[in-house]
Design an enzyme around this catalytic site. Structure first.
Site, mmCIF file in Angstrom:
data_model
loop_
_atom_site.group_PDB
_atom_site.id
_atom_site.type_symbol
_atom_site.label_atom_id
_atom_site.label_comp_id
_atom_site.label_asym_id
_atom_site.label_seq_id
_atom_site.Cartn_x
_atom_site.Cartn_y
_atom_site.Cartn_z
ATOM 1 N N ILE A 135 0.872 -1.160 0.000
ATOM 2 C CA ILE A 135 0.000 0.000 0.000
ATOM 3 C C ILE A 135 0.916 1.219 0.000
ATOM 4 O O ILE A 135 2.071 1.144 0.424
ATOM 5 C CB ILE A 135 -0.987 0.028 1.188
ATOM 6 C CG1 ILE A 135 -0.257 -0.050 2.527
ATOM 7 C CG2 ILE A 135 -2.004 -1.073 1.066
ATOM 8 C CD1 ILE A 135 -1.199 0.017 3.726
ATOM 9 N N ASP A 136 0.408 2.332 -0.483
ATOM 10 C CA ASP A 136 1.235 3.517 -0.655
ATOM 11 C C ASP A 136 1.779 4.033 0.676
ATOM 12 O O ASP A 136 1.191 3.794 1.741
ATOM 13 C CB ASP A 136 0.435 4.628 -1.333
ATOM 14 C CG ASP A 136 -0.053 4.228 -2.721
ATOM 15 O OD1 ASP A 136 0.609 3.380 -3.344
ATOM 16 O OD2 ASP A 136 -1.084 4.757 -3.161
ATOM 17 N N LYS A 137 2.859 4.763 0.592
ATOM 18 C CA LYS A 137 3.534 5.324 1.767
ATOM 19 C C LYS A 137 2.559 6.042 2.694
ATOM 20 O O LYS A 137 2.592 5.845 3.919
ATOM 21 C CB LYS A 137 4.632 6.287 1.313
ATOM 22 C CG LYS A 137 5.306 7.051 2.436
ATOM 23 C CD LYS A 137 6.314 8.045 1.891
ATOM 24 C CE LYS A 137 6.915 8.900 2.996
ATOM 25 N NZ LYS A 137 7.879 9.906 2.461
ATOM 26 N N ARG A 237 -6.871 5.800 -5.918
ATOM 27 C CA ARG A 237 -6.539 7.214 -6.153
ATOM 28 C C ARG A 237 -6.788 7.606 -7.612
ATOM 29 O O ARG A 237 -7.345 8.665 -7.904
ATOM 30 C CB ARG A 237 -5.081 7.451 -5.759
ATOM 31 C CG ARG A 237 -4.792 7.153 -4.292
ATOM 32 C CD ARG A 237 -3.311 7.091 -4.002
ATOM 33 N NE ARG A 237 -2.667 8.399 -4.164
ATOM 34 C CZ ARG A 237 -1.360 8.576 -4.085
ATOM 35 N NH1 ARG A 237 -0.546 7.542 -3.857
ATOM 36 N NH2 ARG A 237 -0.855 9.785 -4.233
#
Length: 304
Positions: A135-137, A237
């Protein structure tokens, strides 16, 4: 040394794409390296990544023994939701990168995992031990980690079959009118900005996101739940930006030029994760509460 074989049932696919689809236990980056090193053969011959596979050809992938890791184990606190001898589920905080990469050699989830346990799958190479998905930062929430190669293969196959339960909660800009719906738009690399992904027709992959509205707010925001059917990079997103409702705080995908909530990045949380245990066959499901920063934002909004 370990070898994996597969006979092509149809032709036309690039070798790298074929391997990525047929050997899901190996990451794309790892496969790229193996192809460049000549460890991927077609009927015994080394081919380039762009080679078009033909029906009936035997593709063999030679996976060398993992090199000794040069990644430093770091004593970073982990919020472990579940752990046994095969799998581990962790609630990742905001701002933590999942694995080391150029420019981010330390402080990652992998650095923390290596301090916590010596048992991590080696399939994805020395820089991503145990990592099944990312998962993104700046996205918080649940990630599953494999502690051995058998568990890694099982969980990766479940991801490929779209049988993993992955639900997110996110705050988006604007009032979303539909109570629920599905965004079915292919995602690929942005044609002009290589940092971003985008809804594109060429060089893209199927991407499907199901959503439902949880709350609407007078300040012009909507709280939503998302269920991923596929797992493309930045999928939620990109999809929400494409339908005109980018995630609040998402500077990369037009969420805000300046973040009105002073948060670090997008308001997105991987809340629910469910999978079949690779050893017992039991279905397990876990839920992580909303992070404090998001709770604080919601407390300051007025429901419609």
């Amino acid at each position: 040394m370990e070898k994996e074989r597969m006979t092509a049932d149809q032709g036309g696919m690039r070798l790298d794409a074929f391997c990525a689809e047929k050997f899901p236990g190996l990451s794309r980056g790892h496969l790229k390296t193996l192809i460049q090193e000549g460890r991927v053969t077609v009927d015994g011959s080394v081919k380039k990544a762009s080679y078009k596979v033909k029906a009936g050809e035997c593709i063999e992938v030679e996976v060398p023994e993992p090199k000794e890791s040069t990644i430093e184990a770091e004593n970073i606190p982990l919020d472990i939701v579940y752990e046994d001898e095969d799998v581990l589920v962790v609630n990742k905080p905001k701002g933590m990168v999942v694995h080391p990469a150029p420019g981010t050699p330390s402080g990652t989830l992998v650095n923390a995992l290596m301090h916590h346990t010596k048992d991590l799958s080696a399939i994805n190479g020395v820089y991503r031990p145990g990592i099944i998905h990312r998962i993104d930062k700046d996205t918080t929430g649940l990630l599953m980690v494999a502690k051995n190669d058998a568990a890694h293969r099982s969980l990766t196959e479940q991801l490929k079959a779209h049988s993993i339960t992955r639900q997110y909660v996110g705050l988006v800009k604007g009032i979303v009118e539909a109570n629920r719906g599905t965004v079915d738009m292919p995602i690929g690399r942005h044609p002009k900005d290589r940092v971003r992904m985008a809804v594109v027709k060429e060089n893209s992959k199927e991407a499907i996101t199901h959503f439902e509205v949880l709350n609407r707010y007078a300040q012009g925001y909507t709280l939503m739940r998302f269920r991923l059917e596929t797992g493309r990079t930045h999928q939620i997103r990109v999809h929400m930006n494409a339908i005109g409702h980018p995630l609040a705080g998402d500077l990369l995908y037009r969420g805000d030029k300046k973040n009105p909530f002073k948060t670090q990045g997008q308001c997105l949380h991987a809340q629910t994760l469910g999978f079949v245990h690779p050893r017992t066959g039991e279905y397990l499901e876990f839920t992580a509460p909303l992070p404090a920063y998001l709770e604080q934002i919601l407390d300051g909004l007025t429901e419609l």
